[in-house]
Write a protein that holds these residues in place. Structure first.
Motif, PDB file in Angstrom:
ATOM      1  N   ALA A 359       0.834  -1.203   0.000  1.00 52.24           N
ATOM      2  CA  ALA A 359       0.000   0.000   0.000  1.00 52.24           C
ATOM      3  C   ALA A 359       0.865   1.248   0.000  1.00 52.24           C
ATOM      4  N   ALA A 360       1.942   1.220   0.787  1.00 50.86           N
ATOM      5  CA  ALA A 360       2.815   2.396   0.900  1.00 50.86           C
ATOM      6  C   ALA A 360       3.471   2.740  -0.434  1.00 50.86           C
ATOM      7  N   GLU A 361       3.771   1.717  -1.197  1.00 53.11           N
ATOM      8  CA  GLU A 361       4.407   1.941  -2.499  1.00 53.11           C
ATOM      9  C   GLU A 361       3.516   2.792  -3.413  1.00 53.11           C
ATOM     10  N   ILE A 362       2.216   2.552  -3.351  1.00 47.16           N
ATOM     11  CA  ILE A 362       1.253   3.295  -4.170  1.00 47.16           C
ATOM     12  C   ILE A 362       1.084   4.726  -3.638  1.00 47.16           C
ATOM     13  N   LEU A 450      -3.353  -2.845  -2.157  1.00 44.68           N
ATOM     14  CA  LEU A 450      -2.882  -2.017  -3.263  1.00 44.68           C
ATOM     15  C   LEU A 450      -4.031  -1.194  -3.868  1.00 44.68           C
ATOM     16  N   MET A 451      -5.177  -1.849  -4.094  1.00 45.93           N
ATOM     17  CA  MET A 451      -6.322  -1.143  -4.677  1.00 45.93           C
ATOM     18  C   MET A 451      -6.930  -0.156  -3.672  1.00 45.93           C
ATOM     19  N   ALA A 452      -6.903  -0.503  -2.391  1.00 51.22           N
ATOM     20  CA  ALA A 452      -7.423   0.417  -1.373  1.00 51.22           C
ATOM     21  C   ALA A 452      -6.557   1.675  -1.332  1.00 51.22           C
ATOM     22  N   ALA A 453      -5.241   1.486  -1.413  1.00 54.75           N
ATOM     23  CA  ALA A 453      -4.325   2.635  -1.419  1.00 54.75           C
ATOM     24  C   ALA A 453      -4.572   3.487  -2.655  1.00 54.75           C
ATOM     25  N   ASP A 463      -7.462   1.724 -12.543  1.00 54.89           N
ATOM     26  CA  ASP A 463      -6.381   0.854 -12.983  1.00 54.89           C
ATOM     27  C   ASP A 463      -5.112   1.192 -12.193  1.00 54.89           C
ATOM     28  N   PRO A 464      -4.701   0.309 -11.305  1.00 56.31           N
ATOM     29  CA  PRO A 464      -3.557   0.648 -10.451  1.00 56.31           C
ATOM     30  C   PRO A 464      -2.230   0.692 -11.204  1.00 56.31           C
ATOM     31  N   SER A 465      -2.183   0.195 -12.433  1.00 52.02           N
ATOM     32  CA  SER A 465      -0.911   0.218 -13.170  1.00 52.02           C
ATOM     33  C   SER A 465      -0.715   1.580 -13.836  1.00 52.02           C
TER      34      SER A 465
END
Lengths: 465, 213
Positions: A359-362, A450-453, A463-465
């Motif tokens: 999550a932090a990465e995002i 990841l999607m929550a972040a 789209d997280p990418s």
């Protein structure tokens, strides 16, 4: 011929009773403040004591406030009713001499996070707890399941569980996933495929190249949500990664550990093991998954449209209609059209260090969207919190506008003050999107950390990418 | 062994909830799990559907805004001993409070096409009978409720349900039924095997010492 579940069953089988049920010996029993008070009361009334004290490990997690700071103890809880429950656990543990990581301990945390983390969960054990997410511990090759309060009392009194054998299911995950797809997406996808009753009556073993490729923490996320697929037992055969993980947490002396290791290597289903049901899933085509409704089986790819009553069978129309109504979904809507109010990163599903790192990465270097009124990160335990702070993750989150909390179950079930207000929409890394789960009339969408972040930063799913 | 002959027949008007996947959070929300008692949950059963306001443990029914449209708030269903639902009733959380709430309200049997495993198990420990029927039979029963109020008589010994002239048989393991009829105590039964458990434990401690550290 035998499955891993069969082997663990036989290994712990004490005797068969006249009723046809079996007594299964329980190696480890975790306790928390919500489902134990009535069990202790029963024990006291019968004038009994815990059968084997050191099998039991307790911690308060469901009720605890996550804004504790320093010098907080059980008496500091302002909700009087929650306080009674936490104090009751203190009293019962003191009375009987049960080891507790209490609210003042730096090792306190969600029971399914601290068990493996402190070396109390090791392969080959039978593990129970008055909590359905006990299936989590199956990720280390344990036969672990949630039980009711009567059974908590029974295990305290007899060190055994009175049960009938489950059927065997093998879910094989094969292939490689896209970079932004995590084990949370994989298990949500499975629930979408087989439904929330798909695993009822089964112990599900997860296997395949995907399972081998992921970390032990990722495996815990999958076994954790076996119960959301209906299976009270989820399990994964221990491998090198498991043994390395266990070694890094273990309090066993070197000799005992290496003796144990030899046994753990034998804990796997035989090549010709017979399963009552087998499913193979190609994970390479799985996209990030997000729930839209009020059951964990109401899952979609993040870019899909939410179903209407026109695109379902007659049987399912009512379920869809009720869920759309509760979730405040009007007309033809895509998941990505929904506007979010809150973000919750935490729970026994996704509050471990790797979840927080992802999550932090995002989040790094960004700010949460203006429509997000509150975004909270609740580490799963004191040790996870400490590790994250050592890595500077707390700062990454707070710089972006997140609130950094103390460990507990928190907004996964809103027993403490962390709750949604009516009609608030939440991007949540927890495990249940049931009506009112995170607060009265609150609306929950389950997804990966990841999607929550991403949703916190973007304000909507995308789209997280 | 004392027989609870009153418990052999469960009959009366059926209350029904026509939806799948009724989870234990719906049967009783987490707020009420803060109680440390084993009884007193009747006012909180299906709290989110039964009331139009948010409840708190200790707030009584009289202080709440009742949703008159909810079936368990209507005569004669507010006295029903039998509840009819569909797939996967009692899925989700392991909270035994869900069974306690149904029991305290006066429900003695739940009929559904399937149940959550943990809920099913918890039921028998508290004298609540969960009955699994085929979907076609569940459909038949729901059809009856649409036409008129539905009265049933459930015979635990014969494992049959009388609906007018029709009889539907159900299957449930006899030891589970016995538990309801005789109110057997699991701990008493298990402790009769005390020596077997002790011997098992002794052997395991030698063979797998790491478990006992």
């Amino acid at each position: 011929m035998k499955t891993l579940y069969d082997k663990l069953w036989e290994e712990h089988h004490v005797t068969q009773l006249d009723s046809g049920e079996s007594l299964l010996y329980i190696d480890r029993h975790y306790l928390h403040e919500v489902t134990s008070p009535q069990a202790f009361e029963g024990l006291i009334k019968k004038n009994l004591k815990p059968w084997r004290l050191n099998a039991n490990i307790a911690t308060p997690d469901h009720n605890v406030p996550t804004t504790r700071g320093n010098n907080f103890n059980s008496e500091s809880i302002t909700d009087e009713i929650s306080k009674i429950q936490v104090v009751e656990l203190d009293k019962n543990c003191n009375k009987f001499g049960i080891k507790q990581f209490d609210i003042e301990s730096n090792k306190q945390g969600i029971v399914h996070v601290i068990g493996p983390e402190l070396g109390f969960t090791i392969p080959g054990m039978t593990i129970v707890c008055g909590d359905s997410h006990t299936s989590t511990h199956g990720a280390l090759g344990c036969l672990a399941m949630g039980i009711g309060t009567s059974e908590v009392e029974h295990v305290l009194a007899t060190q055994c569980l009175k049960v009938s054998k489950l059927k065997n299911m093998n879910v094989r995950f094969e292939g490689e996933v896209d970079r932004h797809v995590s084990s949370k997406d994989i298990v949500l996808y499975l629930i979408r495929q087989i439904g929330t009753a798909g695993g009822t009556g089964y112990a599900i073993e997860f296997s395949g190249s995907y399972i081998s490729s992921i970390s032990v923490e990722g495996r815990m996320t999958i076994c954790n949500m076996a119960i959301e697929a209906g299976a009270k037992v989820g399990l994964i055969a221990p491998d090198k990664k498991t043994i390395e993980y266990v070694k890094s947490k273990s309090f066993l002396d070197a000799d005992t550990f290496s003796q144990a290791k030899e046994y753990w290597k034998t804990l796997k289903s035989d090549d010709d093991a017979k399963f009552d049901k087998e499913i193979t899933i190609d994970v390479s085509k799985i996209k990030p998954q997000v729930t839209w409704g009020t059951s964990p089986e109401m899952v979609l790819n993040y870019d899909e449209s939410i179903p209407t009553v026109f695109d379902t069978t007659d049987e399912n129309k009512k379920n869809i209609e009720l869920a759309r109504d509760y979730m405040g979904i009007e007309d033809e809507t895509k998941l990505s059209d929904l506007t979010f109010d809150k973000v919750f990163i935490g729970s026994c599903t996704n509050s471990r260090i790797e979840d927080l790192r992802q999550a932090a990465e995002i989040v790094k270097g960004k700010t949460i969207a203006s429509n997000i009124s509150e975004a909270i990160v609740v580490p799963g335990s004191g040790l996870v919190k400490e590790q994250a702070e050592n890595e500077g993750l707390d700062k990454v989150f707070t710089d972006a506008g997140f609130i950094w909390r103390d460990p507990g179950c928190s907004m996964c079930l809103g027993m403490n003050p962390d709750q949604l207000k009516p009609y608030e929409r939440c991007a949540s890394t927890s495990n249940r999107n049931f009506e009112g789960r995170q607060g009265y009339l609150g609306r929950t969408h389950l997804m990966s950390p990841l999607m929550a972040a991403y949703t916190a930063i973007n304000g909507t799913i995308g789209d997280p990418s | 062994m004392k027989s609870n002959s009153e418990g052999l027949i469960i009959d009366g008007m059926v209350a029904y909830l026509d939806r799948d996947n009724i989870d234990t959070d719906q049967i009783i929300p987490t707020e009420y799990l803060k109680s440390i008692k084993k009884f007193g949950y009747e006012d909180y059963l299906f709290d989110g559907w039964r009331y139009k306001d948010d409840g708190k443990l200790g707030v009584t029914k009289e202080e709440r805004i009742i949703d008159e449209n909810f079936i368990l708030n209507q005569e004669p269903y507010n006295k029903s001993k039998i509840l009819l639902s569909r797939d996967n009733f009692g899925c989700g959380s392991s909270r035994e409070h869900a069974v306690w709430a149904l029991r305290d309200f006066g429900i003695k049997a739940v009929i559904a096409s399937s149940f959550g495993d943990i809920f099913y198990n918890n039921s028998f420990k508290n004298g609540l009978l969960p009955i699994k029927l085929d979907k076609t039979e569940i459909d038949f029963l729901f059809k009856q409720t649409h036409q008129d109020t539905l009265e049933l008589s459930i015979d635990l010994q014969k494992k049959e349900i009388k609906v007018g002239d029709k009889i539907i048989f159900f299957s449930v393991e006899q030891h589970l039924v016995d538990r309801i009829i005789y109110g057997l105590d699991d701990i008493d039964i298990t402790l009769k095997e005390k020596n077997k458990i002790l011997n098992f434990e002794k052997a395991r401690a030698i063979e797998k010492p790491w478990v006992f550290k």
